[in-house]
Design an enzyme around this catalytic site. Sequence first.
Site, short mmCIF file in Angstrom:
data_model
loop_
_atom_site.label_atom_id
_atom_site.label_comp_id
_atom_site.label_asym_id
_atom_site.label_seq_id
_atom_site.Cartn_x
_atom_site.Cartn_y
_atom_site.Cartn_z
N GLY A 1 -7.08 4.86 -8.30
CA GLY A 1 -7.47 5.96 -9.18
C GLY A 1 -7.64 5.60 -10.64
N ASN B 1 -10.33 -8.15 -0.53
CA ASN B 1 -9.88 -7.72 0.80
C ASN B 1 -11.03 -7.88 1.79
OD1 ASN B 1 -7.34 -6.40 -0.16
ND2 ASN B 1 -8.76 -5.06 -1.22
N ASP C 1 0.88 -1.17 0.00
CA ASP C 1 0.00 0.00 0.00
C ASP C 1 0.92 1.22 0.00
OD1 ASP C 1 -2.10 -1.75 0.23
OD2 ASP C 1 -2.62 -1.23 2.28
N ASP D 1 -13.29 -3.84 -1.29
CA ASP D 1 -13.03 -3.46 0.12
C ASP D 1 -14.32 -3.60 0.93
OD1 ASP D 1 -10.35 -2.64 -0.49
OD2 ASP D 1 -11.15 -0.79 -1.33
O1 1PR Z 1 -10.40 2.96 -5.16
O2 1PR Z 1 -9.52 2.43 -7.40
O3 1PR Z 1 -8.63 4.37 -6.12
O4 1PR Z 1 -8.12 2.07 -5.44
C1 1PR Z 1 -7.59 2.29 -4.17
C2 1PR Z 1 -6.98 1.00 -3.72
O5 1PR Z 1 -6.32 1.25 -2.49
C3 1PR Z 1 -7.98 -0.11 -3.48
O6 1PR Z 1 -7.46 -1.30 -4.01
C4 1PR Z 1 -8.08 -0.22 -1.96
O7 1PR Z 1 -8.20 -1.58 -1.57
C5 1PR Z 1 -6.74 0.31 -1.52
N1 1PR Z 1 -6.82 1.04 -0.23
C6 1PR Z 1 -7.40 2.23 -0.02
N2 1PR Z 1 -7.20 2.60 1.25
C7 1PR Z 1 -6.51 1.65 1.86
C8 1PR Z 1 -6.05 1.64 3.23
O8 1PR Z 1 -5.48 0.69 3.73
N3 1PR Z 1 -6.30 2.74 3.93
N4 1PR Z 1 -5.57 -0.47 1.13
C9 1PR Z 1 -6.25 0.65 0.92
C10 1PR Z 1 -6.10 -1.63 1.03
C11 1PR Z 1 -5.73 -3.76 1.53
C12 1PR Z 1 -4.82 -4.78 1.13
C13 1PR Z 1 -3.87 -5.11 2.26
C14 1PR Z 1 -4.42 -6.41 2.72
C15 1PR Z 1 -3.43 -7.27 3.40
N5 1PR Z 1 -5.15 -2.49 1.42
O9 1PR Z 1 -4.16 -4.52 -0.02
O10 1PR Z 1 -2.63 -5.07 1.74
O11 1PR Z 1 -5.55 -6.16 3.55
O12 1PR Z 1 -3.02 -6.73 4.58
P1 1PR Z 1 -2.47 -7.66 5.76
O13 1PR Z 1 -1.84 -8.84 5.11
O14 1PR Z 1 -1.47 -6.84 6.46
O15 1PR Z 1 -3.67 -8.00 6.58
P2 1PR Z 1 -9.24 3.00 -6.04
#
Ligand code: 1PR
Length: 588
Positions: A359, A500, A270, A432
């Site tokens: 995005g 996720n 991320d 998500d």
């Molecule tokens: O909506 O098309 O602009 O895409 C934004 C992207 O960013 C989406 O794929 C969304 O899942 C991700 N995202 C947005 N905010 C967050 C955040 O964490 N605040 N991350 C985020 C999502 C989830 C996983 C994470 C797993 C494994 N991250 O990718 O890496 O949950 O984590 P773990 O193994 O530590 O439990 P758009």
Amino acid sequence: MKVFVIDLESGNLQSLINAIKKCGDYEVKLIGNAEEFAQYQSQIQKLIFPGVGNFAHFVKQLHDRNLHGPITKFIEEGGSLMGVCVGLQTFFEDSEESTDPKYKGLGYINLSLKKFNSQDPIFIEKNLRKSVPSIGWNSIDSIVVDGKKIPEDESFFGINTRNKYYFVHSYAGIIRDEKNAKLIEQKEKEGWSFAFTTYGSEKFIAALSYKNFFATQFHPEKSGIAGVKVLKSFLESERFQKVHSKDFQSDVEVEKSLSGLTRRIIACLDVRANDQGDLVVTKGDQYNVRDTSSSGSNEVRNLGKPVELATRYYNQGADEVTFLNITSFRESPLKDLPMLEVLRRAAENIFVPLTVGGGIKDMVDPETGRTVPAVEVAHLYFRSGADKVSIGSDAVTIAENYYKNDKRKSGNTSIETISQTFGNQAVVISVDPKRKYVASPKDTSMETILIEEPSKYGPNGEKYCYYQVTSQGGRKTHELGALELCLACEDLGAGEILLNSIDHDGSNKGYNLELLQQVKSRVSIPVIASSGAGKPEHFKEVFDMECGIDAALGAGLFHREEYKVNDIKRYLLKEGSMDVRLDDEVEL
Ligand code: 1PR
């Protein structure tokens, strides 16, 4: 030496160029049309013909650029050419993917490319569906040269039966019946060589060669060092080699997955700008990436630099690396040059697939005021080294409109336009969702899950739940279920789902099996399990699920350096007898 590469603007050429450079001191020249071909013709010693995506789109490009004739002539005059993926497919007569008779292949093999059957009998027997497209690492079953299988310790153009190679396709030269088998036998008698493999129960051509041309269905530039070796063997015209890599899986009995693909492990980063404006890898708990612990600074957690971490995970054996630009909904990725730069730099040394998300949607260029379609945004990323784009928030809007319009397709959404141009394997949907409890299935129009264990009932004793999707990184909640979102996106042309779970993110308590089970049992495209991985056992648990999860992603446990990617793979191999790709001993 110069290596010439046909450039039909169909995806990620950057990785191929990088892989060629990894092979030695090569200069790469791109050829995009007949004029350029004519200009360089006398210099071409090695020509690479790569392709991804849609067969018809690819063949149309070939005709529109008048390259069909010069390439055929080059082959017929004995030129040394290597096709990759759709580049291999063009050697066939035609493809089921294109119904337009104008867009036929070069016809060297009188066989039609067929789509993999998701109703594969060995899956149906177990009440499952085979994922199509086929995305992942497969081994080669046999290599037949001069009508005979070559021994296991020999490789043909660097390809051998011990290593794994990265395949990503829905269509293939499938040998479906006796007639096809006879045709291939006849070709073998005429001097053709073939490498075969199977996906589920379907045997297909993984590579072929005749005189001076050679082609692979898999992507050598995305198959780690084993794949770079294939390119190197072509560039150095080395047809046969002894396999030196130690087969260190040989003393462990491996149970292959039903599909034949290895258990795929993805490292996820991320990425966002921190308060100082530097692009960093971060990681949240339930999507909160600021350090809000009692001793915390409330700053965005900084776990390292994106390219460094990605390279580390590649060297540790990651089968894929995913970059999610988690705050790009705030700004246009057209201005997001650092992310493009991250990809460009990562692709220089990472020879496994790279996915980028954040995005991806139609947007207005703040500088010119012009609306830039999502397909152009995706193209920018592909040209920088990405193999797939992941769509999050926009997928939610698209799915909401799809249901509003009685499941009619508009034809112009990001999912449709990107998959039509670059193939559906290039479009990942990132979901998500958050658990939402309901007392009765009648309380919602979404499909609900019956919660079996009373200890897991909702706060008011609710026995049912569904997974409500969010957008903008969990900030906005929508009246749409994760299953409904995935079904809509699959119908619109998405090729893979990154599932996720906000409830499990960063928790280290294991994947959300309930959610994964619900979605995976209903879609035919691959599903990547994400959120909650804290130890190797969690990966085994998710791959042990009967629904057949295709890949598992981890973030926090790798960032905290609790486990290396290969620790997970070795655990799966030893404790689960699961087939994994472990080629850290392969040398170029
Ligand atoms: O909506 O098309 O602009 O895409 C934004 C992207 O960013 C989406 O794929 C969304 O899942 C991700 N995202 C947005 N905010 C967050 C955040 O964490 N605040 N991350 C985020 C999502 C989830 C996983 C994470 C797993 C494994 N991250 O990718 O890496 O949950 O984590 P773990 O193994 O530590 O439990 P758009």
